[in-house]
Design a protein around this motif. Sequence first.
Motif, PDB file in Angstrom:
ATOM      1  N   UNK A  68       0.674  -1.450  -0.057  1.00 49.57           N
ATOM      2  CA  UNK A  68       0.072  -0.222  -0.159  1.00 49.57           C
ATOM      3  C   UNK A  68       0.841   1.746  -0.283  1.00 49.57           C
ATOM      4  N   UNK A  69       0.562   2.616  -0.697  1.00 49.36           N
ATOM      5  CA  UNK A  69       1.239   3.553  -0.721  1.00 49.36           C
ATOM      6  C   UNK A  69       0.602   4.445  -0.287  1.00 49.36           C
ATOM      7  N   UNK A  70       1.417   5.558  -0.006  1.00 52.69           N
ATOM      8  CA  UNK A  70       1.738   7.093   0.422  1.00 52.69           C
ATOM      9  C   UNK A  70       2.104   8.086   0.462  1.00 52.69           C
ATOM     10  N   UNK A  71       1.739   9.021   0.441  1.00 55.93           N
ATOM     11  CA  UNK A  71       2.676  10.479   0.515  1.00 55.93           C
ATOM     12  C   UNK A  71       2.575  10.799   1.923  1.00 55.93           C
ATOM     13  N   UNK A  72       1.888   9.901   3.052  1.00 54.86           N
ATOM     14  CA  UNK A  72       1.794  11.003   4.302  1.00 54.86           C
ATOM     15  C   UNK A  72       2.796  10.403   4.833  1.00 54.86           C
ATOM     16  N   UNK A  73       3.710  11.567   5.318  1.00 55.08           N
ATOM     17  CA  UNK A  73       4.984  10.940   6.622  1.00 55.08           C
ATOM     18  C   UNK A  73       4.180  10.777   7.783  1.00 55.08           C
ATOM     19  N   UNK A  74       3.303  11.027   8.193  1.00 52.09           N
ATOM     20  CA  UNK A  74       3.074  10.343   9.602  1.00 52.09           C
ATOM     21  C   UNK A  74       2.553   8.872   9.384  1.00 52.09           C
ATOM     22  N   UNK A  91      10.388 -21.284  13.184  1.00 46.41           N
ATOM     23  CA  UNK A  91       8.663 -22.698  13.179  1.00 46.41           C
ATOM     24  C   UNK A  91       8.773 -23.488  12.602  1.00 46.41           C
ATOM     25  N   UNK A  92       8.108 -24.616  12.717  1.00 44.44           N
ATOM     26  CA  UNK A  92       8.909 -26.294  12.505  1.00 44.44           C
ATOM     27  C   UNK A  92       7.864 -26.184  11.824  1.00 44.44           C
ATOM     28  N   UNK A  93       6.536 -25.740  10.904  1.00 41.36           N
ATOM     29  CA  UNK A  93       6.228 -26.753  10.621  1.00 41.36           C
ATOM     30  C   UNK A  93       5.082 -25.288   9.626  1.00 41.36           C
ATOM     31  N   UNK A  94       4.091 -26.041   8.853  1.00 45.85           N
ATOM     32  CA  UNK A  94       3.666 -24.910   7.691  1.00 45.85           C
ATOM     33  C   UNK A  94       2.595 -23.529   8.377  1.00 45.85           C
ATOM     34  N   UNK A  95       2.465 -22.202   8.117  1.00 48.64           N
ATOM     35  CA  UNK A  95       2.073 -21.470   9.313  1.00 48.64           C
ATOM     36  C   UNK A  95       0.738 -20.810   8.527  1.00 48.64           C
ATOM     37  N   UNK A  96      -0.022 -19.745   8.618  1.00 51.96           N
ATOM     38  CA  UNK A  96      -0.341 -18.604   8.400  1.00 51.96           C
ATOM     39  C   UNK A  96       0.447 -17.789   7.853  1.00 51.96           C
ATOM     40  N   UNK A  97       0.724 -16.639   6.817  1.00 53.78           N
ATOM     41  CA  UNK A  97       1.597 -16.038   6.904  1.00 53.78           C
ATOM     42  C   UNK A  97       0.973 -14.587   5.950  1.00 53.78           C
ATOM     43  N   UNK A  98       1.424 -13.506   6.433  1.00 50.70           N
ATOM     44  CA  UNK A  98       1.003 -12.167   5.300  1.00 50.70           C
ATOM     45  C   UNK A  98       2.502 -11.285   5.431  1.00 50.70           C
ATOM     46  N   UNK A  99       2.641 -11.050   4.580  1.00 49.44           N
ATOM     47  CA  UNK A  99       3.270  -9.537   4.267  1.00 49.44           C
ATOM     48  C   UNK A  99       2.928  -8.622   3.634  1.00 49.44           C
ATOM     49  N   UNK A 100       3.083  -7.326   4.454  1.00 52.40           N
ATOM     50  CA  UNK A 100       2.436  -6.264   4.447  1.00 52.40           C
ATOM     51  C   UNK A 100       3.499  -5.427   3.883  1.00 52.40           C
ATOM     52  N   UNK A 101       3.633  -4.061   3.329  1.00 56.00           N
ATOM     53  CA  UNK A 101       4.308  -3.462   2.556  1.00 56.00           C
ATOM     54  C   UNK A 101       3.598  -2.305   2.631  1.00 56.00           C
ATOM     55  N   UNK A 102       4.014  -0.958   3.833  1.00 66.08           N
ATOM     56  CA  UNK A 102       3.680   0.314   3.833  1.00 66.08           C
ATOM     57  C   UNK A 102       4.630   1.352   2.801  1.00 66.08           C
ATOM     58  N   UNK A 103       4.576   1.561   1.898  1.00 66.37           N
ATOM     59  CA  UNK A 103       5.807   2.803   1.179  1.00 66.37           C
ATOM     60  C   UNK A 103       5.638   4.172   1.254  1.00 66.37           C
ATOM     61  N   UNK A 104       5.842   4.359   1.470  1.00 66.43           N
ATOM     62  CA  UNK A 104       5.913   6.187   1.844  1.00 66.43           C
ATOM     63  C   UNK A 104       7.001   6.748   0.703  1.00 66.43           C
ATOM     64  N   UNK A 175      13.267   1.811  -6.310  1.00 70.44           N
ATOM     65  CA  UNK A 175      12.481   2.708  -7.003  1.00 70.44           C
ATOM     66  C   UNK A 175      12.719   4.178  -6.590  1.00 70.44           C
ATOM     67  N   UNK A 176      13.095   5.051  -6.958  1.00 67.81           N
ATOM     68  CA  UNK A 176      13.594   6.226  -6.987  1.00 67.81           C
ATOM     69  C   UNK A 176      12.680   7.003  -6.057  1.00 67.81           C
ATOM     70  N   UNK A 177      11.403   6.703  -6.203  1.00 69.42           N
ATOM     71  CA  UNK A 177       9.873   7.701  -5.982  1.00 69.42           C
ATOM     72  C   UNK A 177       9.721   7.094  -4.131  1.00 69.42           C
ATOM     73  N   UNK A 178      10.861   6.090  -4.139  1.00 71.25           N
ATOM     74  CA  UNK A 178      10.656   5.237  -2.555  1.00 71.25           C
ATOM     75  C   UNK A 178      11.193   6.084  -1.323  1.00 71.25           C
ATOM     76  N   UNK A 179      10.783   6.840  -0.098  1.00 72.71           N
ATOM     77  CA  UNK A 179      11.034   7.330   0.757  1.00 72.71           C
ATOM     78  C   UNK A 179      11.518   6.353   2.099  1.00 72.71           C
ATOM     79  N   UNK A 180      10.263   6.092   2.165  1.00 75.75           N
ATOM     80  CA  UNK A 180      10.166   5.042   3.623  1.00 75.75           C
ATOM     81  C   UNK A 180       9.264   3.725   3.858  1.00 75.75           C
TER      82      UNK A 180
END
Length: 248
Positions: A68-74, A91-104, A175-180
Amino acid sequence: MKLYDETIKKMQALLEKADGRMPSAGRSLALPTGDTGWPEVSDRSMILRHDMAYELGGEGLPAIGCTLITADESLVPADALTLLGRDLPEIRRDVPYARIALVRVSGDTLGEGQALYNAVRALEYTRYHFYPEGFMMRVSASRQKETVRIGKDALARGLDFTKTGNRMITAFHRNTSVEAVHMYYVTAEEFAYKELESLADESERITKTIDHIFKNAVMDCGACGLQKVCDEVEGLRELHFAGRETKK
């Protein structure tokens, strides 16, 4: 660039709520300066089933990946890496998983119209250019699933979310647009994955609406199947009418 801000706020609230109530509380992982030292491999490198220790999101378990992308520094003040649940060596076996990237991003770098849509997709597609050794991501875009095979050898040599997370943050910064970037990994079995999946779907609907606005010549809001999304998301209606002016 406020298109995803409300979804980001809801996602952050869900993650913070989970952090406070789960036995496996969230923890911040280190952000080493410079290269983590963990090798990358070719995009053709495979981890076969007999070479894997387990699969994140395997065997029909929740497997969610979203950017998910934002320009809001807060919302994304600086690079950060957070884990909710167990780290890879635990971890020893298959587990649920999520990866969330918040990109400013810098507010004026993504452009408008079709250029905006292409820029959003380019940031999402960072996951297709990310190959840490022993961490094989498998993406089903049509089903909105993102599973990961973890290699036995890499795990024995110290693979963990600190190494993979830092590698992916570095990939975003190409990507040169990415700040954080604030990267979250979730492996806790008690997490509300259904709610997270709903928010990931909401984000995808916003992205598809951006594309629809600039590809569809129909400008009658009452006849558009995406009117509800446009009405609820700040900035989409402005894009819509800007698109109409462009088409004149």
